[in-house]
Design a protein around this motif. Structure first.
Motif, PDB file in Angstrom:
ATOM      1  N   UNK A   3      27.667  23.241 -41.122  1.00  0.00           N
ATOM      2  CA  UNK A   3      28.709  23.567 -42.091  1.00  0.00           C
ATOM      3  C   UNK A   3      30.036  22.934 -41.712  1.00  0.00           C
ATOM      4  N   UNK A   4      30.604  22.222 -42.680  1.00  0.00           N
ATOM      5  CA  UNK A   4      31.901  21.592 -42.504  1.00  0.00           C
ATOM      6  C   UNK A   4      32.970  22.565 -42.993  1.00  0.00           C
ATOM      7  N   UNK A   5      33.902  22.914 -42.117  1.00  0.00           N
ATOM      8  CA  UNK A   5      35.001  23.812 -42.471  1.00  0.00           C
ATOM      9  C   UNK A   5      36.147  22.965 -43.008  1.00  0.00           C
ATOM     10  N   UNK A   6      36.518  23.227 -44.256  1.00  0.00           N
ATOM     11  CA  UNK A   6      37.626  22.476 -44.860  1.00  0.00           C
ATOM     12  C   UNK A   6      38.953  23.020 -44.349  1.00  0.00           C
ATOM     13  N   UNK A   7      40.020  22.314 -44.626  1.00  0.00           N
ATOM     14  CA  UNK A   7      41.349  22.741 -44.210  1.00  0.00           C
ATOM     15  C   UNK A   7      41.740  24.058 -44.877  1.00  0.00           C
ATOM     16  N   UNK A   8      41.175  24.321 -46.063  1.00  0.00           N
ATOM     17  CA  UNK A   8      41.462  25.561 -46.787  1.00  0.00           C
ATOM     18  C   UNK A   8      40.596  26.721 -46.306  1.00  0.00           C
ATOM     19  N   UNK A   9      39.633  26.445 -45.412  1.00  0.00           N
ATOM     20  CA  UNK A   9      38.791  27.503 -44.860  1.00  0.00           C
ATOM     21  C   UNK A   9      37.430  27.654 -45.505  1.00  0.00           C
ATOM     22  N   UNK A  10      37.106  26.825 -46.490  1.00  0.00           N
ATOM     23  CA  UNK A  10      35.778  26.881 -47.116  1.00  0.00           C
ATOM     24  C   UNK A  10      34.755  26.194 -46.217  1.00  0.00           C
ATOM     25  N   UNK A  11      33.514  26.687 -46.246  1.00  0.00           N
ATOM     26  CA  UNK A  11      32.435  26.058 -45.483  1.00  0.00           C
ATOM     27  C   UNK A  11      31.514  25.322 -46.454  1.00  0.00           C
ATOM     28  N   UNK A  12      31.364  24.026 -46.240  1.00  0.00           N
ATOM     29  CA  UNK A  12      30.539  23.178 -47.098  1.00  0.00           C
ATOM     30  C   UNK A  12      29.261  22.835 -46.331  1.00  0.00           C
ATOM     31  N   UNK A  13      28.077  23.154 -46.903  1.00  0.00           N
ATOM     32  CA  UNK A  13      26.830  22.841 -46.192  1.00  0.00           C
ATOM     33  C   UNK A  13      26.555  21.340 -46.167  1.00  0.00           C
ATOM     34  N   UNK A  14      26.168  20.858 -44.992  1.00  0.00           N
ATOM     35  CA  UNK A  14      25.802  19.452 -44.809  1.00  0.00           C
ATOM     36  C   UNK A  14      24.364  19.431 -44.280  1.00  0.00           C
ATOM     37  N   UNK A  15      23.434  18.851 -45.029  1.00  0.00           N
ATOM     38  CA  UNK A  15      22.051  18.801 -44.528  1.00  0.00           C
ATOM     39  C   UNK A  15      21.976  18.013 -43.219  1.00  0.00           C
ATOM     40  N   UNK A  16      21.264  18.560 -42.263  1.00  0.00           N
ATOM     41  CA  UNK A  16      21.106  17.908 -40.958  1.00  0.00           C
ATOM     42  C   UNK A  16      20.578  16.486 -41.127  1.00  0.00           C
ATOM     43  N   UNK A  17      19.661  16.286 -42.080  1.00  0.00           N
ATOM     44  CA  UNK A  17      19.079  14.941 -42.240  1.00  0.00           C
ATOM     45  C   UNK A  17      20.081  13.938 -42.794  1.00  0.00           C
ATOM     46  N   UNK A  18      21.262  14.398 -43.223  1.00  0.00           N
ATOM     47  CA  UNK A  18      22.316  13.499 -43.712  1.00  0.00           C
ATOM     48  C   UNK A  18      23.365  13.230 -42.641  1.00  0.00           C
ATOM     49  N   UNK A  19      23.023  13.546 -41.375  1.00  0.00           N
ATOM     50  CA  UNK A  19      23.905  13.263 -40.248  1.00  0.00           C
ATOM     51  C   UNK A  19      23.164  12.379 -39.259  1.00  0.00           C
ATOM     52  N   UNK A  20      23.920  11.757 -38.384  1.00  0.00           N
ATOM     53  CA  UNK A  20      23.338  11.025 -37.259  1.00  0.00           C
ATOM     54  C   UNK A  20      23.724  11.771 -35.990  1.00  0.00           C
ATOM     55  N   UNK A  21      22.873  11.716 -35.002  1.00  0.00           N
ATOM     56  CA  UNK A  21      23.159  12.393 -33.747  1.00  0.00           C
ATOM     57  C   UNK A  21      24.320  11.720 -33.043  1.00  0.00           C
ATOM     58  N   UNK A  22      25.325  12.523 -32.709  1.00  0.00           N
ATOM     59  CA  UNK A  22      26.467  12.050 -31.926  1.00  0.00           C
ATOM     60  C   UNK A  22      26.693  13.059 -30.802  1.00  0.00           C
TER      61      UNK A  22
END
Length: 115
Positions: free
Chosen positions: A27-46
């Motif tokens: 979950x990406x926390x926006x500056x306003x405090x909302x949590x936006x779901x990000x699918x794991x498969x749409x990320x790369x391992x860092x």
């Protein structure tokens, strides 16, 4: 020390299991405090992604959440040379663009890829 190495190995094993069998989103926390779901498969391992997932697995964090400011702007511009050693989250560029189309209110948030 052997005890620290053992704990690190256990965390790494738990992380691998979580990545394959755990929740499908971070979950990406926006500056306003909302949590936006990000699918794991749409990320790369860092390195940063591994760190936040390890904190969640070990109970040091309440959830796999990261601030929007930690989206790698260099990755979004195809210029990140750190790859898996990056200290930010790499989100698929196509998904990042679509995220702003599906959630127009995100345009009012500072876009890390613009800085």
């Amino acid at each position: 020390c052997a005890e620290e190495a053992s704990a690190a190995q256990a965390a790494a094993a738990a992380l691998k299991q979580w990545m394959t069998q755990g929740p499908s989103h971070i979950y990406m926390m926006t500056f306003a405090g909302a949590q936006v779901p990000i699918p794991i498969e749409r990320t790369e391992t860092t390195a940063y992604l591994e760190r936040i997932l390890a904190q969640f697995i070990t109970g040091a964090a309440a959830g796999p959440v990261f601030p929007m400011s930690y989206v790698c702007r260099l990755h979004q511009k195809r210029r990140c040379g750190y790859a898996e050693q990056c200290g930010h989250v790499h989100i698929c560029r196509e998904f990042w663009g679509r995220l702003f189309q599906e959630h127009p209110w995100l345009h009012s948030e500072p876009d890390p890829s613009v800085r």
